[in-house]
Design an enzyme around this catalytic site. Structure first.
Site, PDB file in Angstrom:
ATOM      1  N   CYS A   1      -4.998   7.228   8.781  1.00 46.16           N
ATOM      2  CA  CYS A   1      -5.098   6.603  10.138  1.00 46.16           C
ATOM      3  C   CYS A   1      -5.180   7.927  11.188  1.00 46.16           C
ATOM      4  CB  CYS A   1      -4.301   5.504  10.581  1.00 46.16           C
ATOM      5  SG  CYS A   1      -4.481   3.997   9.769  1.00 46.16           S
TER       6      CYS A   1
ATOM      7  N   ARG B   1      -4.829   8.644   3.488  1.00 51.35           N
ATOM      8  CA  ARG B   1      -3.131   9.643   3.519  1.00 51.35           C
ATOM      9  C   ARG B   1      -2.689   9.811   2.370  1.00 51.35           C
ATOM     10  NH1 ARG B   1      -1.891  12.783   7.690  1.00 51.35           N
ATOM     11  NH2 ARG B   1       0.146  13.478   7.556  1.00 51.35           N
TER      12      ARG B   1
ATOM     13  N   LYS C   1       0.777  -0.998  -0.097  1.00 53.01           N
ATOM     14  CA  LYS C   1      -0.029   0.091  -0.061  1.00 53.01           C
ATOM     15  C   LYS C   1       0.891   1.338   0.053  1.00 53.01           C
ATOM     16  CE  LYS C   1      -1.973   1.861   4.065  1.00 53.01           C
ATOM     17  NZ  LYS C   1      -1.190   3.108   4.266  1.00 53.01           N
ATOM     18  N   ASN C   2       1.905   1.509   0.785  1.00 50.00           N
ATOM     19  CA  ASN C   2       2.846   2.504   1.047  1.00 50.00           C
ATOM     20  C   ASN C   2       3.625   2.776  -0.181  1.00 50.00           C
ATOM     21  OD1 ASN C   2       1.107   3.101   3.213  1.00 50.00           O
ATOM     22  ND2 ASN C   2       2.739   2.159   4.533  1.00 50.00           N
TER      23      ASN C   2
ATOM     24  N   ARG D   1      -8.923  -0.773   4.059  1.00 51.66           N
ATOM     25  CA  ARG D   1      -7.917   0.266   3.567  1.00 51.66           C
ATOM     26  C   ARG D   1      -6.597  -0.128   3.190  1.00 51.66           C
ATOM     27  NH1 ARG D   1      -6.196   4.657   7.006  1.00 51.66           N
ATOM     28  NH2 ARG D   1      -4.884   5.011   5.070  1.00 51.66           N
TER      29      ARG D   1
ATOM     30  N   ASP E   1       4.103   0.503  12.008  1.00 46.58           N
ATOM     31  CA  ASP E   1       2.539  -0.295  11.339  1.00 46.58           C
ATOM     32  C   ASP E   1       2.523  -1.640  11.805  1.00 46.58           C
ATOM     33  OD1 ASP E   1       2.573   1.622   8.355  1.00 46.58           O
ATOM     34  OD2 ASP E   1       2.392   2.013  10.331  1.00 46.58           O
TER      35      ASP E   1
ATOM     36  N   ARG F   1       0.177  13.857  13.303  1.00 46.73           N
ATOM     37  CA  ARG F   1       0.373  13.722  11.721  1.00 46.73           C
ATOM     38  C   ARG F   1       0.526  15.091  11.147  1.00 46.73           C
ATOM     39  NH1 ARG F   1      -2.065   8.371   9.179  1.00 46.73           N
ATOM     40  NH2 ARG F   1      -0.292   8.519   8.202  1.00 46.73           N
TER      41      ARG F   1
HETATM   42  C1  LIG Z   1       0.704   6.337   3.037  1.00 49.09           C
HETATM   43  C2  LIG Z   1       1.882   6.079   3.853  1.00 49.09           C
HETATM   44  O1  LIG Z   1       2.954   6.004   3.342  1.00 49.09           O
HETATM   45  N1  LIG Z   1       1.766   6.065   5.291  1.00 49.09           N
HETATM   46  C3  LIG Z   1       2.942   5.505   6.002  1.00 49.09           C
HETATM   47  C4  LIG Z   1       3.508   6.753   6.389  1.00 49.09           C
HETATM   48  O2  LIG Z   1       2.862   7.672   6.855  1.00 49.09           O
HETATM   49  P1  LIG Z   1       3.435   9.217   7.137  1.00 49.09           P
HETATM   50  O3  LIG Z   1       4.390   9.602   5.883  1.00 49.09           O
HETATM   51  O4  LIG Z   1       2.452  10.287   7.433  1.00 49.09           O
HETATM   52  O5  LIG Z   1       4.428   9.211   8.426  1.00 49.09           O
HETATM   53  P2  LIG Z   1       5.521  10.178   8.628  1.00 49.09           P
HETATM   54  O6  LIG Z   1       6.915   9.112   8.601  1.00 49.09           O
HETATM   55  O7  LIG Z   1       5.764  11.284   7.840  1.00 49.09           O
HETATM   56  O8  LIG Z   1       5.364  10.696  10.293  1.00 49.09           O
HETATM   57  C5  LIG Z   1       6.073   9.914  11.043  1.00 49.09           C
HETATM   58  C6  LIG Z   1       5.851  11.100  12.293  1.00 49.09           C
HETATM   59  O9  LIG Z   1       6.583  12.123  11.757  1.00 49.09           O
HETATM   60  C7  LIG Z   1       5.572  13.546  12.083  1.00 49.09           C
HETATM   61  N2  LIG Z   1       5.675  14.370  11.205  1.00 49.09           N
HETATM   62  C8  LIG Z   1       5.495  13.798   9.785  1.00 49.09           C
HETATM   63  C9  LIG Z   1       5.595  14.774   8.542  1.00 49.09           C
HETATM   64  C10 LIG Z   1       5.796  16.053   8.930  1.00 49.09           C
HETATM   65  O10 LIG Z   1       5.535  16.985   7.896  1.00 49.09           O
HETATM   66  N3  LIG Z   1       5.762  16.544  10.125  1.00 49.09           N
HETATM   67  C11 LIG Z   1       5.672  15.823  11.242  1.00 49.09           C
HETATM   68  O11 LIG Z   1       5.809  16.141  12.297  1.00 49.09           O
HETATM   69  C12 LIG Z   1       4.082  12.863  12.244  1.00 49.09           C
HETATM   70  O12 LIG Z   1       3.473  13.573  12.766  1.00 49.09           O
HETATM   71  C13 LIG Z   1       4.558  11.509  12.799  1.00 49.09           C
HETATM   72  O13 LIG Z   1       4.476  11.613  14.186  1.00 49.09           O
HETATM   73  O14 LIG Z   1       4.925   6.455   7.153  1.00 49.09           O
HETATM   74  C14 LIG Z   1       4.510   6.002   8.437  1.00 49.09           C
HETATM   75  C15 LIG Z   1       5.719   5.583   9.302  1.00 49.09           C
HETATM   76  O15 LIG Z   1       6.359   4.593   8.815  1.00 49.09           O
HETATM   77  C16 LIG Z   1       3.480   4.675   8.303  1.00 49.09           C
HETATM   78  O16 LIG Z   1       2.820   4.606   9.735  1.00 49.09           O
HETATM   79  C17 LIG Z   1       2.232   5.128   7.510  1.00 49.09           C
HETATM   80  O17 LIG Z   1       1.759   3.802   7.186  1.00 49.09           O
HETATM   81  C1  LIG Z   2      -0.876   4.841   9.011  1.00 46.40           C
HETATM   82  C2  LIG Z   2      -1.011   3.917   8.206  1.00 46.40           C
HETATM   83  O1  LIG Z   2      -1.599   4.211   6.906  1.00 46.40           O
HETATM   84  P1  LIG Z   2      -2.061   5.597   6.446  1.00 46.40           P
HETATM   85  O2  LIG Z   2      -0.453   6.746   6.497  1.00 46.40           O
HETATM   86  O3  LIG Z   2      -2.216   5.501   5.072  1.00 46.40           O
HETATM   87  O4  LIG Z   2      -2.971   6.336   7.278  1.00 46.40           O
HETATM   88  C3  LIG Z   2      -0.671   2.443   8.172  1.00 46.40           C
HETATM   89  O5  LIG Z   2      -0.515   1.990   6.841  1.00 46.40           O
HETATM   90  O6  LIG Z   2      -0.618   1.851   9.236  1.00 46.40           O
END
Ligand SMILES: CC(=O)N[C@H]1[C@@H](OP(=O)(O)OP(=O)(O)OC[C@H]2O[C@@H](n3ccc(=O)[nH]c3=O)[C@H](O)[C@@H]2O)O[C@H](CO)[C@@H](O)[C@@H]1O
Ligand SMILES: C=C(OP(=O)(O)O)C(=O)O
Length: 423
Positions: free
Chosen positions: A119, A95, A22-23, A399, A307, A124
């Site tokens: 999620c 997301r 998915k990711n 999802r 995850d 986030r």
């Molecule tokens: C669609 C997808 O790929 N989702 C994955 C992606 O989510 P996602 O890319 O949202 O996760 P991030 O690695 O960005 O976020 C991790 C942490 O960084 C913080 N943060 C992130 C961006 C930002 O601009 N500012 C900030 O503070 C977030 O609040 C969170 O606490 O990586 C996560 C961590 O491996 C996974 O759980 C999700 O499944």
């Molecule tokens: C947090 C997850 O997904 P998403 O970033 O798409 O919400 C997940 O795959 O566990």
């Protein structure tokens, strides 16, 4: 409303086919929108709700998308994008909508983000993304709930991520790929999915160096071409089936599971008593000994994947002793604890640490999925609970996991997916 109904007690045996990631596929759809000519073909695409929403969102901005679900193949023609607006009614459902921004900036000079879903895991934030776009020359207006970003051409610049954000890295690489000049991204994510996206972008003509090192150098090019790319297997889907085998004391052959994608998680599962047998392209998973308690700290790759934290919490419920889980990525990823406690678990949570007292005898009851991974963790709990467990808001599970019930049934699990009239 989608609901899962699980009756516990069966030992899982047989073969599970791991879906595409998915990711990885979601950013790849975003990458396909960067190609102004031709049609992109993505193979091994998982038939999950997030991909269906991403297809709808791509069509909403003008792309032509065909999702051949039975062939697990997506065909995307992004030659004519017509609207910069990511409409809330679709974008708020997942997301991955955030991954469409670079294409809108490069193709239409602007992006209007009416909302981003995903999620519910705490804050986030997306500030790393917006800060990166600004440093590349975009104007980001975050004044109201709708985010407006304008970019009359992006220019390469030194970028950084405060923490190695997964989608943050993917978005800034895609933005830099068509910017004029050179971009360096410091503290880039190392996740296997990110590397797969970089591989696809490189095959499209992007000039990216340093994948997997934390320092990415991107030389902007004038255009990217449509390619055919096969999505890597989903390590999180694989982790779920590994834990299902371990929970039930069975033995499952995974087609598409790979240990190196798991990083530390492979070793933590082995510490708990899970046994892996690498048989060439098939990975056999079983548990020959009682489940041992564990101390887990989630981290970015190759650390223990956040995850898999919830599925592991379910496994820890059966461990003969106390387990400690420290969630270091998200500030709200312990909603599962309350649901497992309804089933007879004994889990206490204080801020970003959970203590799981095992072994617990889980009893089936009605529980709720708060997000994708707590949902799948409740299905796993149902596999070993006495009686029947019903899991509401099953859409959240759909999802991220394709054909969950049939794949579990093929292993001997008593899992049903129901569509109940919305109450
Ligand atoms: C669609 C997808 O790929 N989702 C994955 C992606 O989510 P996602 O890319 O949202 O996760 P991030 O690695 O960005 O976020 C991790 C942490 O960084 C913080 N943060 C992130 C961006 C930002 O601009 N500012 C900030 O503070 C977030 O609040 C969170 O606490 O990586 C996560 C961590 O491996 C996974 O759980 C999700 O499944
Ligand atoms: C947090 C997850 O997904 P998403 O970033 O798409 O919400 C997940 O795959 O566990």
């Amino acid at each position: 409303m989608v609901r899962y109904r699980v009756r516990g007690g069966n030992v899982l045996r047989g073969t599970a086919f791991i879906q595409g990631a998915k990711n990885a596929v979601l950013p790849m759809i975003g990458a396909a929108l960067l190609a102004s000519e031709g049609r992109t073909v993505l193979r091994n695409v998982p038939a999950i709700e997030d991909v269906r929403r991403a297809t709808e969102l791509a069509e909403a901005i003008g792309a032509k998308v065909q999702f051949h679900e039975s062939e697990r193949t997506l065909v995307i023609d992004a030659s004519r994008l017509t609207s910069p607006v990511l409409p809330a009614e679709i974008a708020r459902r997942f997301r991955g909508s955030v991954l469409f921004v670079p294409a809108l900036l490069h193709r239409l000079g602007e992006a209007v983000i009416e909302g981003v879903g995903g999620c519910n895991l705490g804050s986030r934030n997306l500030d790393f993304h917006y800060n990166g776009y600004k440093r590349l020359g975009a104007i980001v207006n975050e004044d109201d709930s709708v985010i407006h970003i304008k970019a009359a051409g992006l220019t390469g610049a030194p970028l950084y991520l405060d923490t190695p954000s997964h989608t943050g890295t993917e978005n800034l690489v895609m933005a830099a790929a068509l910017a004029s000049g050179t971009t360096v991204i410091e503290n880039a994510a190392l996740e296997p999915e990110v590397l797969d996206v970089i591989h696809m972008l490189t095959r499209m003509g992007a000039r990216i160096r340093g994948a997997g090192t934390g320092f990415l150098t991107v030389e902007g090019v004038n255009e990217l071409t449509a390619v055919e790319h096969t999505v890597m297997p989903d390590r999180l889907d694989a982790g779920v089936f590994m834990i299902a085998a371990a929970l039930t004391g069975g033995s499952v052959n995974l087609v598409g599971g790979s240990l190196e994608h798991l990083g530390v998680a492979r070793w933590k599962l082995e510490q708990m008593g899970v046994a892996f047998e690498d048989e060439g392209a098939v990975l056999q998973v079983s548990r020959a000994e009682p489940i041992r308690p564990i101390n887990v700290i989630t981290d970015t790759y190759p650390g223990f994947a956040t995850d898999l934290q919830n599925p592991l919490m379910t496994l820890a419920c059966l461990a003969g002793g106390t387990s400690y889980i420290h969630e270091r990525i998200f500030d709200g990823r312990f909603a599962l604890a309350g649901e497992l406690n309804k089933m007879g678990a004994n889990i206490s949570v204080a801020e970003n640490r959970a203590v799981v007292h095992g072994p617990a005898k889980l009893r089936g009851t009605r529980v709720t999925a708060h997000d994708l991974r707590s949902g799948i963790a409740l299905v796993l709990a149902g596999l070993v609970a006495e009686g029947e467990t019903t899991i509401d808001t099953g859409y959240l599970i759909d999802r991220g996991h394709a054909d969950l019930a049939p794949r579990m049934q093929a292993l001997g699990a008593d899992v049903e997916r129901e569509i109940s009239p919305s109450e």
